[in-house]
Design an enzyme around this catalytic site. Structure first.
Site, PDB file in Angstrom:
ATOM      1  N   LYS A 170       0.858  -1.180   0.000  1.00  0.00           N
ATOM      2  CA  LYS A 170       0.000   0.000   0.000  1.00  0.00           C
ATOM      3  C   LYS A 170       0.895   1.232   0.000  1.00  0.00           C
ATOM      4  CE  LYS A 170      -1.508   2.800   2.999  1.00  0.00           C
ATOM      5  NZ  LYS A 170      -1.478   4.063   2.196  1.00  0.00           N
ATOM      6  N   PRO A 204      -6.374   4.778   7.393  1.00  0.00           N
ATOM      7  CA  PRO A 204      -7.505   4.261   8.167  1.00  0.00           C
ATOM      8  C   PRO A 204      -8.253   3.124   7.482  1.00  0.00           C
ATOM      9  CG  PRO A 204      -7.494   6.662   8.177  1.00  0.00           C
ATOM     10  CD  PRO A 204      -6.467   6.235   7.174  1.00  0.00           C
ATOM     11  N   GLU A 245      10.171   1.903  10.383  1.00  0.00           N
ATOM     12  CA  GLU A 245      11.154   2.974  10.213  1.00  0.00           C
ATOM     13  C   GLU A 245      10.381   4.270  10.316  1.00  0.00           C
ATOM     14  OE1 GLU A 245      12.638   6.008   8.623  1.00  0.00           O
ATOM     15  OE2 GLU A 245      12.935   4.907   6.741  1.00  0.00           O
ATOM     16  N   CYS A 279      13.455  11.463   6.507  1.00  0.00           N
ATOM     17  CA  CYS A 279      13.359  11.106   7.923  1.00  0.00           C
ATOM     18  C   CYS A 279      14.708  11.209   8.628  1.00  0.00           C
ATOM     19  CB  CYS A 279      12.792   9.698   8.062  1.00  0.00           C
ATOM     20  SG  CYS A 279      13.646   8.475   7.043  1.00  0.00           S
ATOM     21  N   GLU A 378       9.586  16.934  14.477  1.00  0.00           N
ATOM     22  CA  GLU A 378      10.037  16.664  13.113  1.00  0.00           C
ATOM     23  C   GLU A 378       9.245  17.549  12.148  1.00  0.00           C
ATOM     24  OE1 GLU A 378      11.164  12.812  10.427  1.00  0.00           O
ATOM     25  OE2 GLU A 378       9.233  12.747  11.450  1.00  0.00           O
TER      26      GLU A 378
END
Length: 474
Positions: A170, A204, A245, A279, A378
């Site tokens: 996905k 969701p 991750e 990230c 972040e």
């Protein structure tokens, strides 16, 4: 880009069980560039059934058979690199130069690393009279983000394919185009039906259904820490393996020596790449107290070279991915200014001359303390904070004073000191003196940056169960 109204399940493109569609927004224009079908639990059921059927045979293939398939996938990926680069630019706004030079090649790198590591990987070993074997875990669910779409897909898909697992992917509904091309690549490469399945959708709906599905043996998720916690909660009742991750707020310690200016400039440039949407971005720069005043001129010089604009042209930075992301970044910038931070370059609002598109000014803050929101949250945009330190021990203390532990950076002329400091940072990947990411080294985080490791042969372990055959050699 074509409208993505179908899913790839069991080796063919099929209609969703309950058709629902949303627009895919081009972040450079703020206009729809296509539509994508949003799946449901019923679509996940169909993909899981296909993957379980395929695992009955794919899970028992030989290394040689899997290597042959991997090499065919590599060849097809190489044939489609231009298409993949165009897709990444359109779906998430990566400049064409970055898409062609980094975004697409890094996905190929994971495939090639898996193919190189597979022949020599030890799937069994003897200890005394016992044989220890490693077997594919089974059906894997992959939930991937939009920021480095091909990196995040292939660092999961490549080792899963190499170890004999089947999978359902996905991708982010914000950036689905490149994943659809990946499905076409797998189809053209003759990957057996059901080994790779693609179901588009949101978290969701499809993401939660995958996490909770008792027919999925492992979930590998890349995204925010907040979403990762929800994935783990959904997965807990089925006791499936969860690899994650997650987020980061990575420190970059700059030592006090004659390379200071060059290392500061390099740290700013690295932070801004991909519009700060990484990230592991070095988003907290730690510099010797008293030298913060030098940052302004260095930052202005670096940012002057960072052209921002239409990602289909020769620019360094494109837009951030969405209006929601743009609004979040603007809010963080405005609150940082209210908290007393100084924007020595950049600040709130769009860059001059860019009234349309989710463009953010490359921003560098000084006057920041590590307890400010801008130093702890972040941002996921081109925003760097500079924090002063009075001693090396204080630099390490500040570096580790975060809930995250994905990456760290240390730069300085004294190589041994750089190595020592790198070993003291509590994070999974430490870059010493500008070293680039290495596909042969594992990647993953400490603390709330996740668990498990991706990249290299370390990734193989995530997709394998360990079995002891007692008395095998008696």
């Amino acid at each position: 880009m074509p409208d993505l109204t179908e899913f790839y399940i069991d080796g063919q493109w099929v209609d969703p069980v309950e058709p629902t569609f949303i627009d895919v927004i081009n972040p450079a224009t703020e206009e729809p560039s296509g539509t994508v079908a949003i799946g449901s639990a019923a679509d996940v059921d169909a993909a899981v059934a296909a993957a379980r059927r395929a695992f009955a045979t794919w899970g028992s293939t030989t290394v040689e058979e899997r290597l042959e398939v991997l090499n065919r996938v590599i060849a097809e990926y190489q044939n489609r690199m231009g298409d993949l680069a165009a897709a990444v630019t359109e779906e998430m706004g990566a400049p064409a130069g970055l898409a062609n030079a980094v975004q697409v090649p890094i996905g190929l790198g994971h495939l090639m690393t898996a193919a190189a590591q597979l022949p020599g990987y030890a799937f069994s070993e003897d200890r005394g009279t016992s044989r220890i074997v490693k077997e594919p875990i089974g059906v894997c669910g992959f939930i991937t983000p939009w920021n480095w779409p091909l990196n995040q897909v292939m660092c999961k898909v490549a080792p899963a394919l190499a170890t004999g697992c089947t999978m359902i992917l996905k991708p982010s509904e914000l950036a689905p185009y490149s994943a659809a091309i990946v499905a076409e690549i797998f189809d053209a490469a003759g990957v057996p039906a059901g080994v790779f399945n693609l179901v588009n959708g949101d978290g969701p709906g499809v993401g939660a259904a995958m996490s909770a599905h008792d027919g999925i043996d492992m979930i590998s998720f890349t995204g925010s820490t907040r979403a990762g916690i929800e994935v783990a909660k959904s997965a807990a009742p089925t006791v499936k393996r969860v690899a994650q991750e997650l987020g980061g707020k990575s420190p970059n310690i700059i030592l006090d020596d004659e390379d200071f200016a060059a290392n500061v400039a390099g740290g700013i440039a690295t932070m801004m790449m991909n519009s700060g949407q990484s990230c592991n971005a070095p988003s907290r720069m730690l510099v010797p107290s008293g030298r913060e005043s030098e940052i302004a001129e260095i930052a202005k010089g670096v940012v002057a070279e960072l052209t921002v604009g239409d990602p289909t042209t020769d620019v360094k930075l494109g837009p951030v991915v969405s209006k929601a992301q743009f609004d979040k970044i603007q809010g963080l910038i405005e609150r940082a200014l209210a908290d007393g931070a100084t924007a020595v370059v950049g600040g709130a609002g769009r860059p001059e001359g860019l009234e349309t598109g989710y463009y953010v000014k490359p921003t560098v803050f000084t006057g920041v303390t590590n307890d400010m929101e801008i130093a702890r949250t972040e941002v996921f945009g081109p925003v760097l904070v500079v924090i002063g330190y009075d001693s090396i021990d204080e630099a390490i203390e500040v570096a580790n004073d975060t809930e995250y532990g994905l990456a760290g950076y240390v730069s300085g002329k004294d190589t041994e000191e750089v190595r020592r400091l790198g070993s003291r940072i509590r994070a999974g990947s430490i870059s010493l003196n500008g070293a680039q990411l290495d596909p042969s080294a594992p990647f993953g985080g400490y603390k709330k940056s996740g668990n498990g490791r991706e990249w290299s042969d370390y990734a193989f372990d995530e997709f394998l169960e360990v079995k002891s055959l007692l008395g095998f050699g008696a």
